[in-house]
Design a protein around this motif. Structure first.
Motif, PDB file in Angstrom:
ATOM      1  N   GLU A 140     -23.831  41.583  20.111  1.00 35.73           N
ATOM      2  CA  GLU A 140     -22.792  40.565  20.025  1.00 35.73           C
ATOM      3  C   GLU A 140     -23.469  39.200  20.119  1.00 35.73           C
ATOM      4  OE1 GLU A 140     -19.762  41.133  19.360  1.00 35.73           O
ATOM      5  OE2 GLU A 140     -19.669  43.295  19.668  1.00 35.73           O
ATOM      6  N   PRO A 141     -23.051  38.229  19.317  1.00 36.13           N
ATOM      7  CA  PRO A 141     -23.757  36.942  19.288  1.00 36.13           C
ATOM      8  C   PRO A 141     -23.580  36.085  20.537  1.00 36.13           C
ATOM      9  CG  PRO A 141     -21.802  36.868  17.894  1.00 36.13           C
ATOM     10  CD  PRO A 141     -21.957  38.295  18.339  1.00 36.13           C
ATOM     11  N   THR A 142     -22.515  36.329  21.304  1.00 35.81           N
ATOM     12  CA  THR A 142     -22.227  35.477  22.457  1.00 35.81           C
ATOM     13  C   THR A 142     -23.107  35.828  23.641  1.00 35.81           C
ATOM     14  OG1 THR A 142     -19.927  35.351  21.721  1.00 35.81           O
ATOM     15  CG2 THR A 142     -20.407  34.625  23.969  1.00 35.81           C
ATOM     16  N   ASN A 143     -23.638  34.809  24.307  1.00 38.16           N
ATOM     17  CA  ASN A 143     -24.457  35.002  25.497  1.00 38.16           C
ATOM     18  C   ASN A 143     -23.601  34.914  26.756  1.00 38.16           C
ATOM     19  OD1 ASN A 143     -26.987  35.217  24.128  1.00 38.16           O
ATOM     20  ND2 ASN A 143     -26.976  32.990  23.863  1.00 38.16           N
ATOM     21  N   VAL A 144     -24.002  35.639  27.784  1.00 38.50           N
ATOM     22  CA  VAL A 144     -23.290  35.596  29.059  1.00 38.50           C
ATOM     23  C   VAL A 144     -23.859  34.460  29.902  1.00 38.50           C
ATOM     24  CG1 VAL A 144     -22.778  38.050  29.016  1.00 38.50           C
ATOM     25  CG2 VAL A 144     -24.878  37.257  30.125  1.00 38.50           C
ATOM     26  N   SER A 145     -23.111  34.059  30.923  1.00 34.92           N
ATOM     27  CA  SER A 145     -23.527  32.919  31.741  1.00 34.92           C
ATOM     28  C   SER A 145     -24.584  33.287  32.775  1.00 34.92           C
ATOM     29  CB  SER A 145     -22.305  32.313  32.449  1.00 34.92           C
ATOM     30  OG  SER A 145     -21.664  33.288  33.252  1.00 34.92           O
ATOM     31  N   ASN A 146     -24.590  34.554  33.206  1.00 38.81           N
ATOM     32  CA  ASN A 146     -25.558  35.004  34.200  1.00 38.81           C
ATOM     33  C   ASN A 146     -26.277  36.243  33.677  1.00 38.81           C
ATOM     34  OD1 ASN A 146     -27.000  35.866  36.430  1.00 38.81           O
ATOM     35  ND2 ASN A 146     -25.346  35.473  37.891  1.00 38.81           N
ATOM     36  N   PRO A 147     -27.270  36.065  32.818  1.00 35.20           N
ATOM     37  CA  PRO A 147     -27.896  37.208  32.147  1.00 35.20           C
ATOM     38  C   PRO A 147     -28.597  38.190  33.077  1.00 35.20           C
ATOM     39  CG  PRO A 147     -29.144  35.199  31.737  1.00 35.20           C
ATOM     40  CD  PRO A 147     -27.869  34.782  32.383  1.00 35.20           C
ATOM     41  N   VAL A 148     -29.200  37.717  34.146  1.00 37.08           N
ATOM     42  CA  VAL A 148     -29.909  38.624  35.051  1.00 37.08           C
ATOM     43  C   VAL A 148     -28.935  39.609  35.695  1.00 37.08           C
ATOM     44  CG1 VAL A 148     -31.291  38.782  37.151  1.00 37.08           C
ATOM     45  CG2 VAL A 148     -31.744  36.951  35.494  1.00 37.08           C
ATOM     46  N   TYR A 149     -27.861  39.084  36.248  1.00 41.11           N
ATOM     47  CA  TYR A 149     -26.855  39.924  36.893  1.00 41.11           C
ATOM     48  C   TYR A 149     -26.188  40.843  35.876  1.00 41.11           C
ATOM     49  CZ  TYR A 149     -22.431  41.183  39.154  1.00 41.11           C
ATOM     50  OH  TYR A 149     -21.360  41.867  39.652  1.00 41.11           O
ATOM     51  N   PHE A 150     -25.835  40.282  34.724  1.00 44.75           N
ATOM     52  CA  PHE A 150     -25.141  41.069  33.698  1.00 44.75           C
ATOM     53  C   PHE A 150     -26.023  42.214  33.211  1.00 44.75           C
ATOM     54  CE2 PHE A 150     -23.669  41.991  29.381  1.00 44.75           C
ATOM     55  CZ  PHE A 150     -22.308  42.115  29.588  1.00 44.75           C
ATOM     56  N   PRO A 212     -33.102  45.809  27.808  1.00 48.56           N
ATOM     57  CA  PRO A 212     -33.521  44.458  28.236  1.00 48.56           C
ATOM     58  C   PRO A 212     -34.194  43.659  27.129  1.00 48.56           C
ATOM     59  CG  PRO A 212     -34.080  46.087  29.913  1.00 48.56           C
ATOM     60  CD  PRO A 212     -33.669  46.856  28.690  1.00 48.56           C
ATOM     61  N   GLY A 213     -34.945  44.329  26.276  1.00 49.06           N
ATOM     62  CA  GLY A 213     -35.666  43.616  25.234  1.00 49.06           C
ATOM     63  C   GLY A 213     -34.795  43.181  24.069  1.00 49.06           C
ATOM     64  N   TYR A 214     -33.820  44.004  23.712  1.00 46.89           N
ATOM     65  CA  TYR A 214     -33.017  43.731  22.521  1.00 46.89           C
ATOM     66  C   TYR A 214     -31.669  43.068  22.828  1.00 46.89           C
ATOM     67  CZ  TYR A 214     -36.214  46.388  19.566  1.00 46.89           C
ATOM     68  OH  TYR A 214     -37.321  46.818  18.875  1.00 46.89           O
ATOM     69  N   PHE A 215     -31.136  43.278  24.018  1.00 47.51           N
ATOM     70  CA  PHE A 215     -29.780  42.809  24.305  1.00 47.51           C
ATOM     71  C   PHE A 215     -29.686  41.938  25.553  1.00 47.51           C
ATOM     72  CE2 PHE A 215     -29.456  47.097  22.377  1.00 47.51           C
ATOM     73  CZ  PHE A 215     -28.916  46.719  21.153  1.00 47.51           C
ATOM     74  N   TYR A 216     -30.786  41.409  26.010  1.00 45.01           N
ATOM     75  CA  TYR A 216     -30.768  40.636  27.245  1.00 45.01           C
ATOM     76  C   TYR A 216     -29.835  39.432  27.119  1.00 45.01           C
ATOM     77  CZ  TYR A 216     -32.368  37.985  31.289  1.00 45.01           C
ATOM     78  OH  TYR A 216     -32.424  37.295  32.470  1.00 45.01           O
ATOM     79  N   GLY A 217     -28.863  39.361  28.021  1.00 42.93           N
ATOM     80  CA  GLY A 217     -27.955  38.237  28.054  1.00 42.93           C
ATOM     81  C   GLY A 217     -26.837  38.278  27.038  1.00 42.93           C
ATOM     82  N   LYS A 218     -26.734  39.361  26.258  1.00 45.09           N
ATOM     83  CA  LYS A 218     -25.688  39.468  25.246  1.00 45.09           C
ATOM     84  C   LYS A 218     -24.456  40.157  25.830  1.00 45.09           C
ATOM     85  CE  LYS A 218     -28.094  37.598  21.984  1.00 45.09           C
ATOM     86  NZ  LYS A 218     -27.710  36.283  21.418  1.00 45.09           N
ATOM     87  N   GLU A 219     -23.285  39.758  25.338  1.00 47.45           N
ATOM     88  CA  GLU A 219     -22.027  40.334  25.842  1.00 47.45           C
ATOM     89  C   GLU A 219     -21.849  41.796  25.440  1.00 47.45           C
ATOM     90  OE1 GLU A 219     -18.725  37.956  24.646  1.00 47.45           O
ATOM     91  OE2 GLU A 219     -18.928  36.593  26.351  1.00 47.45           O
TER      92      GLU A 219
END
Length: 241
Positions: A140-150, A212-219
């Protein structure tokens, strides 16, 4: 003046609805390889008969596999429907996969994926082996606000689902995990049922390891392979009912 009405069976209506969803879902992905086949050679005939067999068998349980022929002309294949699909929708998806792959691929090896099913065949025996070569990734193109936790929560959910899937009859599992006060994470994992329990576990662990490598921080994201797939989203995508 007499009038006439045309009635369509319910299963045709449901199948048409699924085809519309197929067209709107993640794009169709396919791979063709091996050598070119002729419509008149023995492998082609065995393959066509095998695809007919898979088309009839797969909707019954959501999975079908088999082989047909001898020596150089032997064809091997499998078809898998997503674990939440009913018999009617499974057949609609497999029907579409068979028709499309026969149109776009005239080679001895092929694999095609939709959001709801996949089909694979080859002149080499791949059944019972983890497919290490065919992997595709969609995020998904949208990034989350807290990628580590997500990301931690995504891995937590998918690992838990993998532990359920590889010991379940369908080698399939879905679930949710609450994140904060208002967000729910949805997940799904599945293996092709030609794999053993240890092989399914390995395949899912490898797939999750790529997260983690392909989807880090993605919704959301979907990772599809020839032997297993994983998916997570922040919206419900499992078919209910």
């Amino acid at each position: 003046m007499s009038s006439s009405r045309i009635f369509f069976p319910l299963y045709l209506i449901l199948s048409f609805a699924l085809l519309l969803q197929l067209a709107a879902s993640y794009q169709t992905i396919y791979q063709c390889s091996g050598t070119n086949i002729s419509a008149n050679d023995l492998y082609s005939k065995n393959l066509n008969n095998l695809l007919t067999y898979l088309d009839s068998k797969t909707p019954l349980t959501g999975f079908g596999s088999g082989s047909l022929g001898l020596n150089q002309s032997q064809a091997y294949g499998l078809a898998l429907c997503r674990g939440d699909l009913n018999t009617t929708d499974c057949k609609a998806c497999v029907d579409t996969a068979i028709k499309e792959i026969q149109t776009i691929c005239q080679f001895t090896e092929a694999i095609i994926w939709y959001d709801y099913c996949q089909l694979k065949y080859s002149d080499l025996d791949f059944l019972g082996e983890i497919d290490e070569h065919n992997w595709f990734y969609f995020d998904e193109p949208t990034n989350v606000s807290n990628p580590v936790y997500f990301n931690e929560k995504v891995l937590e959910l998918l690992v838990n689902l993998a532990n359920k899937a590889y010991v379940s009859p369908k080698m399939y599992a879905t679930g949710t995990l609450g994140i904060g006060n208002s967000t729910t994470l949805y997940g799904m994992v599945q293996c092709t049922r030609d794999l053993s329990i240890p092989e399914c576990e390995i395949c899912l662990n490898v797939a999750i390891g790529f997260i983690p490598g392909y989807f880090y921080g993605k919704e959301g994201g979907k990772e599809i392979g020839g032997s297993c797939f994983v998916r997570f989203e922040i919206f419900p995508f499992v078919i209910s009912g």
